[in-house]
Scaffold this motif. Structure first.
Motif, short mmCIF file in Angstrom:
data_model
loop_
_atom_site.label_atom_id
_atom_site.label_comp_id
_atom_site.label_asym_id
_atom_site.label_seq_id
_atom_site.Cartn_x
_atom_site.Cartn_y
_atom_site.Cartn_z
N HIS A 1 20.53 7.86 13.71
CA HIS A 1 21.50 6.78 13.59
C HIS A 1 21.01 5.75 12.57
CE1 HIS A 1 23.86 8.23 16.89
NE2 HIS A 1 22.89 8.07 17.78
N PRO A 2 21.92 5.17 11.79
CA PRO A 2 21.49 4.08 10.89
C PRO A 2 21.04 2.87 11.69
CG PRO A 2 23.89 4.27 10.95
CD PRO A 2 23.36 5.45 11.70
N VAL A 3 20.20 2.06 11.05
CA VAL A 3 19.71 0.85 11.70
C VAL A 3 20.85 -0.15 11.86
CG1 VAL A 3 18.07 -1.06 11.51
CG2 VAL A 3 17.41 1.23 10.77
N ASP A 4 20.88 -0.79 13.01
CA ASP A 4 21.93 -1.77 13.31
C ASP A 4 21.80 -2.96 12.35
OD1 ASP A 4 23.73 -3.56 14.34
OD2 ASP A 4 22.90 -3.57 16.37
N PRO A 5 22.80 -3.19 11.48
CA PRO A 5 22.69 -4.30 10.53
C PRO A 5 22.78 -5.67 11.19
CG PRO A 5 24.86 -3.28 10.40
CD PRO A 5 24.05 -2.43 11.32
N ALA A 6 23.20 -5.72 12.47
CA ALA A 6 23.28 -7.00 13.16
C ALA A 6 21.91 -7.52 13.59
CB ALA A 6 24.18 -6.87 14.39
N LEU A 7 20.90 -6.65 13.61
CA LEU A 7 19.55 -7.09 13.97
C LEU A 7 18.96 -7.94 12.86
CD1 LEU A 7 18.13 -3.74 15.44
CD2 LEU A 7 18.98 -5.72 16.72
N VAL A 8 18.20 -8.95 13.24
CA VAL A 8 17.59 -9.86 12.27
C VAL A 8 16.63 -9.07 11.37
CG1 VAL A 8 16.09 -11.87 11.98
CG2 VAL A 8 17.81 -11.83 13.80
N GLU A 9 16.80 -9.25 10.07
CA GLU A 9 15.95 -8.53 9.11
C GLU A 9 14.68 -9.32 8.84
OE1 GLU A 9 16.37 -6.04 4.94
OE2 GLU A 9 17.66 -7.79 5.24
N VAL A 10 13.55 -8.61 8.80
CA VAL A 10 12.25 -9.19 8.46
C VAL A 10 11.75 -8.46 7.22
CG1 VAL A 10 9.88 -9.59 9.21
CG2 VAL A 10 11.77 -9.78 10.85
N ALA A 11 11.64 -9.19 6.13
CA ALA A 11 11.26 -8.57 4.87
C ALA A 11 9.79 -8.15 4.89
CB ALA A 11 11.50 -9.54 3.72
N LEU A 12 9.50 -7.08 4.19
CA LEU A 12 8.13 -6.63 3.98
C LEU A 12 7.83 -6.67 2.48
CD1 LEU A 12 7.97 -3.46 6.29
CD2 LEU A 12 6.79 -5.63 6.66
N PRO A 13 6.57 -6.93 2.12
CA PRO A 13 6.22 -6.86 0.69
C PRO A 13 6.23 -5.41 0.21
CG PRO A 13 4.25 -7.13 2.03
CD PRO A 13 5.43 -7.24 2.98
N ALA A 14 6.07 -5.24 -1.07
CA ALA A 14 5.95 -3.89 -1.62
C ALA A 14 4.77 -3.19 -0.98
CB ALA A 14 5.76 -3.96 -3.14
N ALA A 15 4.95 -1.91 -0.69
CA ALA A 15 3.89 -1.14 -0.05
C ALA A 15 2.65 -1.08 -0.93
CB ALA A 15 4.38 0.27 0.24
N ARG A 16 1.49 -1.16 -0.29
CA ARG A 16 0.25 -1.01 -1.05
C ARG A 16 0.22 0.38 -1.67
NH1 ARG A 16 -5.61 -2.66 1.30
NH2 ARG A 16 -4.44 -4.64 1.43
N PRO A 17 -0.14 0.50 -2.96
CA PRO A 17 -0.13 1.82 -3.61
C PRO A 17 -1.09 2.79 -2.93
CG PRO A 17 -0.28 0.05 -5.23
CD PRO A 17 -0.48 -0.58 -3.90
N LEU A 18 -0.63 4.02 -2.78
CA LEU A 18 -1.47 5.09 -2.24
C LEU A 18 -2.06 5.85 -3.42
CD1 LEU A 18 0.93 6.35 0.58
CD2 LEU A 18 -0.92 4.68 0.76
N ASP A 19 -3.02 5.18 -4.12
CA ASP A 19 -3.52 5.74 -5.37
C ASP A 19 -4.77 6.59 -5.19
OD1 ASP A 19 -5.19 3.64 -4.73
OD2 ASP A 19 -4.66 2.42 -6.47
N ALA A 20 -5.20 6.82 -3.95
CA ALA A 20 -6.27 7.80 -3.71
C ALA A 20 -5.71 9.20 -3.93
CB ALA A 20 -6.80 7.66 -2.29
N ASP A 21 -6.55 10.11 -4.42
CA ASP A 21 -6.06 11.48 -4.53
C ASP A 21 -5.94 12.08 -3.13
OD1 ASP A 21 -8.45 13.38 -3.95
OD2 ASP A 21 -9.29 11.99 -5.41
#
Length: 528
Positions: free
Chosen positions: A315-335
């Motif tokens: 199911h899609p996430v309920d848009p009525a729920l309060v949104e909490v922003a996250l920063p850009a994901a830390r790069p997964l630059d390890a091989d």
């Protein structure tokens, strides 16, 4: 409704209604080997496989971002097997798991591997069926994890039998090179009895997802088929259909390979010459396990039509729920190889004094989302929905959240510290869940999947969950976090806590991430 519905319900309620046999005690002295044993089989060691620069985990978890047109050869096959299921080192550590008293003894050594496995039992058997395009004489080979070698079980080209077992519209390239994955149930059921089918089908997903990450980072494709003529492949591999299931076939695009010629394979029965010999003097069977193997192998060749899984999509996430922003994901630059070698279970070493950063949490959530497809003949429908219980994350208030994969943000489900709920509903003593930075919970609408594609869909459900777990394990290692995955929790309480009663969503495992106590008492000896 098939038996898989009944089994799925028993799994969800086992925290309140124990599954039979409730009084089972493993006979550790008569346990099975952790791999198959084929006396008299000859074979050959696999070559060393250097890992190239640029094959990062970011690329492995985002295969759509680059070409996947490269081809396998013996060196790349060797590297993928070593980094996923081969033994890479020995580890000892002072931690909270219940088997700590056994680990310092050499016969019970805890050998590390790239893929995760329930109970560290590794029941997946890997067979390479090689046709004329391969670098060795055609035949069936078994991957010996202890020796990183191939054991020859049959000589002769039987790749046509695998191709016919896959049937029309099978995923992957036209080829005569296949990896066939089986699960010998006793390797797991001696410890987990009726629960073992639930665990081993997740092991399958963890193994396949390791391959998908490893391959995609190098421009290779791994597309597993879960629907095929299982009875015919069991006959070829000499497997007792009640004791060993054939769970997946992976066609490999091979360097220098040519499209196989048309024509039917010979109809006369063919089976490997070298058969597995069991170590245990007494091998037990469990009714639920026998019934699940029968239910999920029936009609195994009836591949679902395109779009069949659409009614079971998350199911899609309920848009009525309060949104909490996250920063850009830390790069997964390890091989990928480095991340897999660093992967381990934290077993109670979490320390909340150093909270998880928001970009570390974002990286693990994004990895879980990216790992929620296992590809192949299962289509591109997203089956999983992801929740996060946040304890100690910088910039994110404690509470329970739903993850929005489109916006890469959180939606608040419930405010307040979840630590007491998490620990109260965990059955074992090897983790303090309140000390984890966050606990991630993937859910699947299991009943809807079974209604859509039949009982074999149970293997798909759990393989998908296993793939998510392996993705989070590997991403956590890449961003410097500890990780632990567990199935011993009250599933129904999680449904009630997250308000999922009317959605059909089933929480099937929990994934803990967080920083660990400094200066652990650990021993590591690398052998690869």
């Amino acid at each position: 409704m098939g038996y898989a519905h009944e089994y799925a319900a028993a799994i969800l309620h086992r925290g309140r209604v124990p599954m039979d046999p409730a009084d089972y005690v493993p006979n550790w002295q008569d346990g099975p080997r952790k791999a198959k044993y084929h006396p008299g089989a000859d074979g050959f060691p696999l070559p060393d496989a250097p890992y190239p620069a640029g094959a990062t985990l970011d690329r492995g978890l985002r295969p759509e971002g680059g070409s996947r047109e490269r081809e396998f050869d013996l060196v790349t096959l060797s590297g993928m097997l070593r980094d996923s299921y081969g033994l890479t080192g020995r580890r000892l550590g002072v931690q909270a798991n219940t088997d700590l008293n056994a680990l310092p003894f050499y016969p019970l050594a805890n050998w590390s591997r790239g893929s995760a496995s329930g109970g560290g039992l590794y029941p997946v058997g890997i067979h390479w069926v090689s046709g004329p395009s391969g670098p060795v004489p055609s035949g069936v080979h078994y991957y010996s994890t202890r020796h990183h070698s191939m054991q020859r079980l049959l000589t002769g080209d039987v790749s046509g039998r695998v191709r016919e077992a896959l049937g029309q519209d099978a995923p992957g390239p036209e080829t005569d090179q296949y990896l066939v994955l089986t699960i010998k149930y006793w390797q797991n059921s001696f410890k987990y009895n009726s629960f073992s089918f639930h665990a081993v089908s997740m092991d399958l997903g963890a193994c396949v997802q390791t391959w998908r990450m490893w391959a995609a980072a190098r421009g290779l494709a791994v597309e597993p088929a879960l629907w095929f003529d299982e009875e015919r492949l069991a006959e070829l591999l000499g497997a007792d259909p009640e004791a060993e299931g054939v769970f997946a076939v992976v066609p490999l695009k091979w360097a220098g390979g040519q499209a196989p010629t048309a024509g039917r394979a010979a109809e006369a029965p063919v089976s490997v010459r070298r058969k597995d010999v069991e170590r245990s003097r007494t091998v037990l069977t469990f009714d639920a396990l026998l019934r699940m193997q029968a239910a999920t192998s029936a009609d195994a060749a009836a591949r679902p039509a395109p779009g069949a899984l659409a009614p079971a999509a998350a199911h899609p996430v309920d848009p009525a729920l309060v949104e909490v922003a996250l920063p850009a994901a830390r790069p997964l630059d390890a091989d990928v190889r480095t991340a897999l070698r660093a992967r381990r279970s934290s077993f109670g070493r979490f320390d909340a004094q150093q909270p998880v950063t928001a970009d570390q949490l974002a990286a693990c959530l994004a990895a879980a989302s990216a790992g929620s497809w296992i590809g192949g003949d299962t289509g591109d429908v997203r089956l999983t929905r992801l929740y996060a219980f946040v304890n100690h994350v910088e910039g994110v208030e404690p509470g329970s959240y739903a993850y929005d994969p489109e916006r890469r943000s959180l939606r608040r489900v419930k405010e307040g510290r979840p630590g007491e709920f998490l620990q109260r509903n965990y059955f074992l003593s090897n983790y303090n869940l309140e000390q984890a930075g966050a606990v991630l919970v993937p859910t699947v609408r299991t009943t809807a999947v079974l209604d859509a594609v039949g009982d074999r869909g149970y293997r798909l459900v759990n393989a998908t969950i296993g793939a998510v777990a392996q993705s989070v394990y590997t991403a956590a290692a890449a961003v410097g976090l500890g990780c632990g995955v567990a199935l011993g929790f009250d599933n129904i309480s999680y449904i009630e806590e997250l308000g999922l009663e009317g959605t059909g969503e089933a929480p099937l495992l929990i994934m803990m991430i967080g920083n660990e106590r400094p200066a652990p008492a650990d021993f590591r000896y690398e052998i690869a």
